[in-house]
Design a protein around this motif. Structure first.
Motif, PDB file in Angstrom:
ATOM      1  N   GLU A 195      14.128  50.726  50.173  1.00  0.00           N
ATOM      2  CA  GLU A 195      12.875  50.511  50.900  1.00  0.00           C
ATOM      3  C   GLU A 195      12.097  49.333  50.326  1.00  0.00           C
ATOM      4  N   GLN A 196      12.047  49.228  48.997  1.00  0.00           N
ATOM      5  CA  GLN A 196      11.259  48.150  48.398  1.00  0.00           C
ATOM      6  C   GLN A 196      11.954  46.804  48.533  1.00  0.00           C
ATOM      7  N   LEU A 197      13.269  46.763  48.567  1.00  0.00           N
ATOM      8  CA  LEU A 197      13.975  45.524  48.889  1.00  0.00           C
ATOM      9  C   LEU A 197      13.733  45.128  50.337  1.00  0.00           C
ATOM     10  N   GLN A 198      13.715  46.116  51.217  1.00  0.00           N
ATOM     11  CA  GLN A 198      13.473  45.837  52.632  1.00  0.00           C
ATOM     12  C   GLN A 198      12.073  45.259  52.833  1.00  0.00           C
ATOM     13  N   GLU A 199      11.091  45.764  52.102  1.00  0.00           N
ATOM     14  CA  GLU A 199       9.734  45.233  52.197  1.00  0.00           C
ATOM     15  C   GLU A 199       9.678  43.765  51.790  1.00  0.00           C
ATOM     16  N   LEU A 200      10.548  43.356  50.855  1.00  0.00           N
ATOM     17  CA  LEU A 200      10.618  41.960  50.432  1.00  0.00           C
ATOM     18  C   LEU A 200      11.501  41.114  51.344  1.00  0.00           C
ATOM     19  N   ARG A 201      12.178  41.774  52.292  1.00  0.00           N
ATOM     20  CA  ARG A 201      13.115  41.110  53.202  1.00  0.00           C
ATOM     21  C   ARG A 201      14.251  40.425  52.440  1.00  0.00           C
ATOM     22  N   VAL A 202      14.722  41.103  51.401  1.00  0.00           N
ATOM     23  CA  VAL A 202      15.859  40.615  50.624  1.00  0.00           C
ATOM     24  C   VAL A 202      17.141  41.042  51.325  1.00  0.00           C
ATOM     25  N   GLU A 203      17.995  40.094  51.615  1.00  0.00           N
ATOM     26  CA  GLU A 203      19.262  40.385  52.282  1.00  0.00           C
ATOM     27  C   GLU A 203      20.435  40.145  51.335  1.00  0.00           C
ATOM     28  N   GLY A 204      21.479  40.928  51.506  1.00  0.00           N
ATOM     29  CA  GLY A 204      22.701  40.737  50.728  1.00  0.00           C
ATOM     30  C   GLY A 204      22.703  41.360  49.357  1.00  0.00           C
TER      31      GLY A 204
END
Length: 470
Positions: A67-76
């Protein structure tokens, strides 16, 4: 390729009651709008040539990481799940294997997820100085130039100069007493051991194989037998448990002849206690760090933190920590805040749950807040994110009432599927198969009233679950 490896397996006992096993400090916003984990990822992503991170995390925190990676829009990003805690050396080993699957010559930047760095530019400059050493086969650690004698950190003594302001490690030193720490600071030869590293993934695995072959074999076996689960990589539990539990310092860095240190002054803190957070924080003219609804009279050099809709008032205090949450309050001398883990141990021994869960519990679909409970009843406030759904489940010992107060919920109860709008309710009998889904674009909020002979969270039989928990 520079690949950040974020170590996020900490349990968070030293910042209790804010940090708990279910929600440790790396996933909390303690110094900015971003959590410590998010700050670490952002800092790494801003480095030249940095690729998507690899995160090694505990299985129970997998949805927090995602969830916290998704909030940063980090892909891969790659998320490796540890089935059991085995300290930093095995975690770095499996991270290095994952890095080499992307690039056999990958350079690994190892960063704990729960550290605070005040100056990202100085940190980036230190990484730039370290990269040529890694290219030459050195295992580089970052030493923090000490600004005070500190007994809570290990130290690194600098040896022979290698390049400009980079050195071979002469020795690592355990946490010293106050007099020894003072002598280290005065000598100018010692840095704090930050726990951050840079090296070629292949070189680390070579050194680990030389000094801890059993650990390397167990980590390799756990990685080779790993399974994909949604967006996660689950390490094989039986194989990973065979690994000795050891830190990278003890397993490799204190034994290798190729350890180098790059000193840096970048406003670093490991936020290892409430006192450390007070030291790193901005303070008012009385030396106080006040967060939330606070009235502080004749109070100085203190950290006072309240939770929403809760007033904390202090009078005549100096050098104290006061931290409140909906279910617990900590009051301590600042210089005794390193002993907070003793309270956590006491809670565990007493069979209590305040060391483990907050009153508000996060789930992959949203959260629930236990508002009230008593003999044979419990009241919760449940929030379900847009598009999310609870598992299709059944309870042996309790029935439930759901009252929607915001949004529109789709309810499954046995063979019926229907919608509930605001101010509508439904009854779910004991033993019924039921599910709640949010088909809308706004969060659904509802009040759940449970009644029955047993209301524990383990009274759940899951038949189907989009998050792989069935």
């Amino acid at each position: 390729m520079l690949i950040p490896l974020i170590l996020s397996g900490g349990s968070g006992t030293r910042l209790w009651p804010i940090s708990r096993k279910n929600l440790p400090k790396q996933f909390l916003a303690l110094s900015s709008d971003q959590t410590l984990f998010q700050q670490t990822v952002t800092r790494a992503q801003q480095l030249p040539d940095a690729s998507a991170p690899i995160v090694v995390a505990a299985d129970e925190h997998r949805f927090l990481v995602a969830e916290q990676l998704q909030e940063l829009r980090v892909e891969g990003a790659s998320i490796l799940l540890e089935p059991i805690a085995r300290n930093t050396a095995p975690a770095i080993a499996v991270g290095a294997m994952q890095a080499m699957s992307r690039d056999p010559d990958a350079t690994l930047l190892v960063l704990p997820a729960d550290h605070l760095i005040g100056d990202d530019n100085l940190f980036a400059e230190a990484v730039s100085r370290a990269r040529p050493l890694a290219e030459d086969g050195w295992l580089v650690t970052f030493g923090i130039r000490p600004d005070r004698p500190e007994t809570g950190f290990g130290y690194i003594q600098r040896g022979e100069t290698l390049r400009q302001d980079t050195f071979q490690v002469r020795r690592f030193v355990e946490k010293p007493n106050a007099d020894v720490a003072q002598s280290y600071v005065e000598s100018g030869e010692f840095d704090w051991n930050s726990g951050m590293f840079l090296f070629h993934a292949r070189r680390f695995l070579e050194e680990l194989g030389q000094y801890a072959p059993e650990m390397l074999a167990a980590a390799q076996k756990a990685y080779d037998k790993a399974n994909a689960d949604l967006d996660f990589i689950r390490l094989d539990a039986a194989s990973f448990s065979e690994s000795p539990s050891n830190s990278i310092d003890y397993a490799v860095m204190e034994r290798t002849t190729r350890a180098a240190v790059v000193p840096v002054s970048c406003g670093w803190s490991d936020i290892g206690s409430w006192d450390a957070l007070w030291l790193a924080a901005d303070k008012d003219h009385h030396g106080n760090r006040l967060e939330g609804d606070i009235i502080a009279l004749d109070t100085s050099n203190s950290l006072v933190r309240s939770h929403p809709r809760h007033l904390v008032a202090t009078i005549g205090l100096d050098n104290v920590v006061v931290v409140t949450t909906p279910d617990a309050t900590l009051v301590a001398r600042r210089d005794a805040s390193q002993d907070v883990k003793k309270i956590v141990d006491a809670l565990k021994s007493a069979g209590r749950t305040e060391h483990d869960l907050h009153r508000v519990v996060r789930r992959p679909w949203g959260s629930y807040d236990s508002l009230e409970n008593g003999d044979r009843f419990q009241v919760k406030r449940i929030v379900v994110k847009s598009g999310a759904a609870l598992s299709l489940q059944m309870h042996h010992h309790r029935a439930e009432h759901w009252i929607v107060v915001k949004g529109v919920a789709e309810v499954t109860c046995d063979d019926k599927v229907f919608l509930l709008a605001e101010n509508q309710s439904t009854y779910l009998p004991l033993g019924s198969k039921h599910r709640l889904r949010n088909p809308g674009k706004v969060p659904v909020e509802l009040i759940e009233v449970q009644s029955g002979s047993y209301l524990g969270e383990d009274d759940i039989v899951r038949f189907d679950d989009v998050y792989g928990r069935a």
